[in-house]
Design a protein around this motif. Structure first.
Motif, PDB file in Angstrom:
ATOM      1  N   GLN A 194       0.812  -1.223   0.000  1.00 11.63           N
ATOM      2  CA  GLN A 194       0.000   0.000   0.000  1.00 11.63           C
ATOM      3  C   GLN A 194       0.840   1.265   0.000  1.00 11.63           C
ATOM      4  OE1 GLN A 194      -3.253  -0.856   3.058  1.00 11.63           O
ATOM      5  NE2 GLN A 194      -3.983   0.955   1.917  1.00 11.63           N
ATOM      6  N   ALA A 195       0.387   2.257  -0.748  1.00 12.47           N
ATOM      7  CA  ALA A 195       1.060   3.558  -0.750  1.00 12.47           C
ATOM      8  C   ALA A 195       0.797   4.267   0.577  1.00 12.47           C
ATOM      9  CB  ALA A 195       0.565   4.408  -1.913  1.00 12.47           C
ATOM     10  N   ILE A 196       1.723   5.124   0.936  1.00 12.07           N
ATOM     11  CA  ILE A 196       1.659   5.789   2.251  1.00 12.07           C
ATOM     12  C   ILE A 196       1.824   7.299   2.080  1.00 12.07           C
ATOM     13  CG2 ILE A 196       2.827   5.990   4.497  1.00 12.07           C
ATOM     14  CD1 ILE A 196       3.666   3.016   4.160  1.00 12.07           C
ATOM     15  N   LEU A 197       1.071   8.033   2.875  1.00 12.01           N
ATOM     16  CA  LEU A 197       1.261   9.487   2.966  1.00 12.01           C
ATOM     17  C   LEU A 197       2.091   9.773   4.209  1.00 12.01           C
ATOM     18  CD1 LEU A 197       0.557  12.558   2.473  1.00 12.01           C
ATOM     19  CD2 LEU A 197      -1.484  12.145   3.871  1.00 12.01           C
ATOM     20  N   VAL A 198       3.222  10.411   4.009  1.00  6.78           N
ATOM     21  CA  VAL A 198       4.081  10.799   5.146  1.00  6.78           C
ATOM     22  C   VAL A 198       4.037  12.312   5.278  1.00  6.78           C
ATOM     23  CG1 VAL A 198       6.438  10.848   6.042  1.00  6.78           C
ATOM     24  CG2 VAL A 198       5.639   8.847   4.762  1.00  6.78           C
ATOM     25  N   GLN A 199       3.644  12.763   6.457  1.00  9.72           N
ATOM     26  CA  GLN A 199       3.682  14.217   6.717  1.00  9.72           C
ATOM     27  C   GLN A 199       4.649  14.444   7.861  1.00  9.72           C
ATOM     28  OE1 GLN A 199      -0.716  14.272   6.961  1.00  9.72           O
ATOM     29  NE2 GLN A 199      -0.537  16.220   5.834  1.00  9.72           N
ATOM     30  N   THR A 200       5.722  15.115   7.550  1.00  4.14           N
ATOM     31  CA  THR A 200       6.749  15.276   8.581  1.00  4.14           C
ATOM     32  C   THR A 200       7.101  16.752   8.748  1.00  4.14           C
ATOM     33  OG1 THR A 200       8.813  14.298   9.388  1.00  4.14           O
ATOM     34  CG2 THR A 200       8.794  14.909   7.099  1.00  4.14           C
ATOM     35  N   ASP A 201       7.248  17.160   9.989  1.00  2.00           N
ATOM     36  CA  ASP A 201       7.653  18.543  10.274  1.00  2.00           C
ATOM     37  C   ASP A 201       8.926  18.531  11.094  1.00  2.00           C
ATOM     38  OD1 ASP A 201       5.552  20.265   9.133  1.00  2.00           O
ATOM     39  OD2 ASP A 201       4.261  19.083  10.458  1.00  2.00           O
ATOM     40  N   ASN A 202       9.915  19.192  10.561  1.00  5.79           N
ATOM     41  CA  ASN A 202      11.199  19.255  11.246  1.00  5.79           C
ATOM     42  C   ASN A 202      11.281  20.520  12.084  1.00  5.79           C
ATOM     43  OD1 ASN A 202      12.787  17.049  10.870  1.00  5.79           O
ATOM     44  ND2 ASN A 202      13.574  17.707   8.880  1.00  5.79           N
ATOM     45  N   HIS A 203      11.283  20.366  13.385  1.00  2.24           N
ATOM     46  CA  HIS A 203      11.510  21.530  14.254  1.00  2.24           C
ATOM     47  C   HIS A 203      12.989  21.570  14.613  1.00  2.24           C
ATOM     48  CE1 HIS A 203       7.135  22.030  14.666  1.00  2.24           C
ATOM     49  NE2 HIS A 203       7.136  20.717  14.550  1.00  2.24           N
ATOM     50  N   VAL A 204      13.798  21.427  13.599  1.00  2.44           N
ATOM     51  CA  VAL A 204      15.260  21.483  13.760  1.00  2.44           C
ATOM     52  C   VAL A 204      15.756  22.528  12.771  1.00  2.44           C
ATOM     53  CG1 VAL A 204      17.412  20.177  13.781  1.00  2.44           C
ATOM     54  CG2 VAL A 204      15.251  18.988  14.198  1.00  2.44           C
ATOM     55  N   PRO A 205      15.854  23.785  13.221  1.00  5.46           N
ATOM     56  CA  PRO A 205      16.331  24.797  12.275  1.00  5.46           C
ATOM     57  C   PRO A 205      17.741  24.459  11.800  1.00  5.46           C
ATOM     58  CG  PRO A 205      16.162  25.700  14.508  1.00  5.46           C
ATOM     59  CD  PRO A 205      15.613  24.326  14.550  1.00  5.46           C
ATOM     60  N   THR A 206      17.985  24.655  10.519  1.00  3.46           N
ATOM     61  CA  THR A 206      19.316  24.391   9.985  1.00  3.46           C
ATOM     62  C   THR A 206      20.365  25.118  10.816  1.00  3.46           C
ATOM     63  OG1 THR A 206      18.231  24.425   7.858  1.00  3.46           O
ATOM     64  CG2 THR A 206      20.620  24.309   7.838  1.00  3.46           C
ATOM     65  N   ALA A 207      20.006  26.314  11.261  1.00  2.00           N
ATOM     66  CA  ALA A 207      20.957  27.122  12.035  1.00  2.00           C
ATOM     67  C   ALA A 207      21.265  26.535  13.404  1.00  2.00           C
ATOM     68  CB  ALA A 207      20.439  28.544  12.193  1.00  2.00           C
ATOM     69  N   ALA A 208      20.583  25.464  13.796  1.00  2.00           N
ATOM     70  CA  ALA A 208      20.923  24.815  15.062  1.00  2.00           C
ATOM     71  C   ALA A 208      22.097  23.865  14.887  1.00  2.00           C
ATOM     72  CB  ALA A 208      19.729  24.055  15.610  1.00  2.00           C
ATOM     73  N   GLY A 209      22.449  23.583  13.655  1.00  2.25           N
ATOM     74  CA  GLY A 209      23.617  22.755  13.385  1.00  2.25           C
ATOM     75  C   GLY A 209      23.442  21.319  13.837  1.00  2.25           C
ATOM     76  N   LEU A 210      22.205  20.862  13.907  1.00  2.00           N
ATOM     77  CA  LEU A 210      21.964  19.483  14.330  1.00  2.00           C
ATOM     78  C   LEU A 210      21.336  18.714  13.180  1.00  2.00           C
ATOM     79  CD1 LEU A 210      20.642  20.525  17.784  1.00  2.00           C
ATOM     80  CD2 LEU A 210      22.535  18.941  17.470  1.00  2.00           C
ATOM     81  N   ALA A 211      21.757  17.481  13.039  1.00  2.00           N
ATOM     82  CA  ALA A 211      21.224  16.685  11.937  1.00  2.00           C
ATOM     83  C   ALA A 211      19.752  16.384  12.187  1.00  2.00           C
ATOM     84  CB  ALA A 211      22.000  15.385  11.826  1.00  2.00           C
ATOM     85  N   SER A 212      18.933  16.513  11.172  1.00  2.00           N
ATOM     86  CA  SER A 212      17.519  16.180  11.335  1.00  2.00           C
ATOM     87  C   SER A 212      17.236  14.743  10.908  1.00  2.00           C
ATOM     88  CB  SER A 212      16.651  17.152  10.545  1.00  2.00           C
ATOM     89  OG  SER A 212      17.055  17.163   9.200  1.00  2.00           O
ATOM     90  N   SER A 213      18.229  14.041  10.352  1.00  2.00           N
ATOM     91  CA  SER A 213      17.953  12.665   9.925  1.00  2.00           C
ATOM     92  C   SER A 213      17.783  11.750  11.139  1.00  2.00           C
ATOM     93  CB  SER A 213      19.033  12.145   8.979  1.00  2.00           C
ATOM     94  OG  SER A 213      20.254  12.015   9.647  1.00  2.00           O
ATOM     95  N   ALA A 214      18.443  12.061  12.255  1.00  2.00           N
ATOM     96  CA  ALA A 214      18.303  11.228  13.456  1.00  2.00           C
ATOM     97  C   ALA A 214      16.869  11.300  13.969  1.00  2.00           C
ATOM     98  CB  ALA A 214      19.281  11.693  14.531  1.00  2.00           C
ATOM     99  N   SER A 215      16.381  12.519  14.250  1.00  2.00           N
ATOM    100  CA  SER A 215      15.007  12.651  14.744  1.00  2.00           C
ATOM    101  C   SER A 215      14.016  12.264  13.651  1.00  2.00           C
ATOM    102  CB  SER A 215      14.752  14.087  15.217  1.00  2.00           C
ATOM    103  OG  SER A 215      15.069  15.020  14.201  1.00  2.00           O
ATOM    104  N   GLY A 216      14.350  12.569  12.402  1.00  2.00           N
ATOM    105  CA  GLY A 216      13.443  12.298  11.292  1.00  2.00           C
ATOM    106  C   GLY A 216      13.137  10.816  11.119  1.00  2.00           C
ATOM    107  N   PHE A 217      14.179  10.000  11.051  1.00  2.00           N
ATOM    108  CA  PHE A 217      13.938   8.575  10.835  1.00  2.00           C
ATOM    109  C   PHE A 217      13.465   7.869  12.104  1.00  2.00           C
ATOM    110  CE2 PHE A 217      16.084   9.428   6.854  1.00  2.00           C
ATOM    111  CZ  PHE A 217      15.308   8.690   5.981  1.00  2.00           C
ATOM    112  N   ALA A 218      13.820   8.413  13.272  1.00  2.00           N
ATOM    113  CA  ALA A 218      13.278   7.841  14.510  1.00  2.00           C
ATOM    114  C   ALA A 218      11.764   8.072  14.547  1.00  2.00           C
ATOM    115  CB  ALA A 218      13.958   8.473  15.722  1.00  2.00           C
ATOM    116  N   ALA A 219      11.334   9.304  14.230  1.00  2.00           N
ATOM    117  CA  ALA A 219       9.894   9.616  14.240  1.00  2.00           C
ATOM    118  C   ALA A 219       9.156   8.805  13.173  1.00  2.00           C
ATOM    119  CB  ALA A 219       9.695  11.117  14.021  1.00  2.00           C
ATOM    120  N   LEU A 220       9.768   8.667  12.008  1.00  2.00           N
ATOM    121  CA  LEU A 220       9.135   7.908  10.929  1.00  2.00           C
ATOM    122  C   LEU A 220       8.984   6.431  11.304  1.00  2.00           C
ATOM    123  CD1 LEU A 220       7.993   7.829   8.053  1.00  2.00           C
ATOM    124  CD2 LEU A 220      10.348   7.570   7.197  1.00  2.00           C
TER     125      LEU A 220
END
Lengths: 324, 324
Positions: free
Chosen positions: A86-112
């Motif tokens: 089945q196809a999936i709709l993923v809606q993701t919001d990153n509250h990790v501003p680029t200017a924070a210098g933190l990778a969003s892939s860690a929180s992103g894939f954990a949340a996913l």
């Protein structure tokens, strides 16, 4: 099924992950240990859609191709585990501003991973969820848990998982993120690791170094010794970067600012303030300090590095589900 | 006996000596390979005097205490070898300006060893003379010979000696010394080595790294491949400094200028110029280049680093005696 949202926080490694033994399974050469941070997080919701293709949204817009492709690979993997097409709709919001210098892939894939766990009703426990998240991003393995987290490198899919280490909430530990540049790094972590693993003459000693640092770090956490935690983290980060400086050809994520800041922290320590650095694959620095020294250290950084963005962070929680 | 003067030249290590296995005998953990340089040298004459104490003169003045003490230890060693108790007058002139950023102990103890060889009529061949010079200063071992010189680390006094490697005079190799600071270094080489040996987690890999670099360097010299010579030298120097960055506590001889210059050399190479760096225990850089690129590289350095003193150097000769 309820519409749920899953939240996971970013983390910084105090004992670094640098080098993949198995790039398919994202098995690292060594254990790592991180601190999950509050303030910056990703929220993700997923649902099945009656369409031919997945839909990937990032921050309320169709996701950029590189990101969408990576997410889709992960969806394929999870579908395969669940014998689904089945196809999936993923809606993701990153509250990790680029200017924070933190990778969003860690929180992103954990949340996913967390969100898909509910969507497919997989009922994975947190340990198994950390294994699933690892398939999306190595550091996501650690963002399943809060506080101090150890990622066991393991030798196959099931033995490479994360686990929480008690102690972060009883500790007056603070992190100041100092961001000099929000430009994407010239050499990706994946490529940097590969180059270090295959060409640095010191790489063969790296896993032993990590093992020793990890043992010392676990001891320091148990003893709530902030000074030691900072010192070990800084030593380990410098060792990781020395692998890059001694790669052939040599490369470095540091800029003049990075080096200068390391010198400044040394001066701060000589004045009696707790201030140690950890640095990932970029020029930006995360400063480990204590609640009592944080105000002075941040003020000092603000005055001496007016060009930088400094952000104040605390230990953060593990993954959580919100029913909307 | 004729009054003779002995001259020895400075050298820079292209494959570094970093770490003493035996500090008494100055036996290093690894072989090293250097280039003897023209232009900068020490001339020394010695004679027996009918007095109670040695007299040590440096640049026509009574020598400073630290220098005099070190020379006297060496005189004691040579007297002991020769069953002598006679006091000695040492007159030494260093034609190595501090601003050249080159150590004078290499040429100094090589010249002194050479001079005492005549004074005591020891009739040592050059190999044995290099062993004698080693007792004064590790790098003096190499300053006995001209051009490319290999110092075999050995396992005892007699097996730790230097030997000339053919090829420097047929090669269009030039060195530009870039001096940012003529201040004495904060951490002596001896102390820096000790700290790296005993605390850097990467030190155990260092001897193997050197052995590999040395094999590649000997091949590059045989093939007269200047590009490879420069590249291997730079890689080896960075590896040596990574031992210091990963010592615990970490330390570095680099300043902002050093790092910046490394970046500039990278840009020069991208433009097609031959320009590699080697760096010893200080912030200053020696740039390896070719006769054809030297003028451009020096001009570039002059324009971009007006605060630095740049000096142009060629391969130099071995030790020689002049009858006055």
């Amino acid at each position: 099924m309820n519409n749920t949202q899953t939240t996971a926080h970013t983390n910084i490694a105090l004992i670094k992950y640098w080098g993949k033994k198995d790039s398919q399974l994202r098995l690292p050469y060594n254990d790592s240990l991180s601190l999950t941070l509050d303030g910056y997080y990703t929220t993700t919701s997923t649902k099945f859609i009656d369409q031919a293709d997945d839909q990937i949204w990032l921050n309320q817009k169709p996701a950029p191709l590189a990101f969408a492709t990576r997410v889709q690979h992960f969806l394929d993997y999870v579908r395969q585990l669940n014998h689904s097409k089945q196809a999936i709709l993923v809606q993701t919001d990153n509250h990790v501003p680029t200017a924070a210098g933190l990778a969003s892939s860690a929180s992103g894939f954990a949340a996913l991973a967390g969100s898909l766990n509910y969507l497919f009703q997989m009922h994975l426990d947190l340990k198994t969820l950390s294994i699933l998240a690892r398939h999306g991003s190595g550091s996501a393995t650690r963002s399943i848990f809060g506080g101090f987290v150890r990622w066991y490198h393991g030798h196959d899919d099931q033995s490479s998982f994360a686990e929480e280490i008690d102690g972060a909430d009883q500790m007056p530990l603070r992190i100041i993120s100092v961001v000099f540049s929000d430009q994407p790094k010239k050499i990706s972590s994946t490529k940097g690791m590969q180059q270090a693993v295959s060409t640095s003459p010191f790489y063969r000693t790296w896993p032993t170094t990590v093992q020793q640092d990890l043992t010392a770090m676990l001891q320091a956490i148990k003893q709530r010794d902030l000074e030691q935690i900072g010192l070990i983290a800084q030593n380990n980060a410098l060792a990781m970067h020395a692998l890059n400086w001694t790669a052939r050809p040599a490369f470095s994520y540091f800029t003049m600012d990075t080096i200068h800041l390391l010198t400044s922290l040394n001066e701060l320590r000589q004045k009696g303030y707790l201030a140690y650095a950890t640095i990932d694959a970029g020029p930006n620095v995360k400063v480990l300090t204590s609640t009592s020294d944080a105000a002075f250290v941040q003020q000092y950084l603000y005055q001496n590095y007016p060009q930088a963005t400094t952000t104040f962070l605390k230990p953060g929680p593990g993954i959580k589900k919100t029913v909307l």
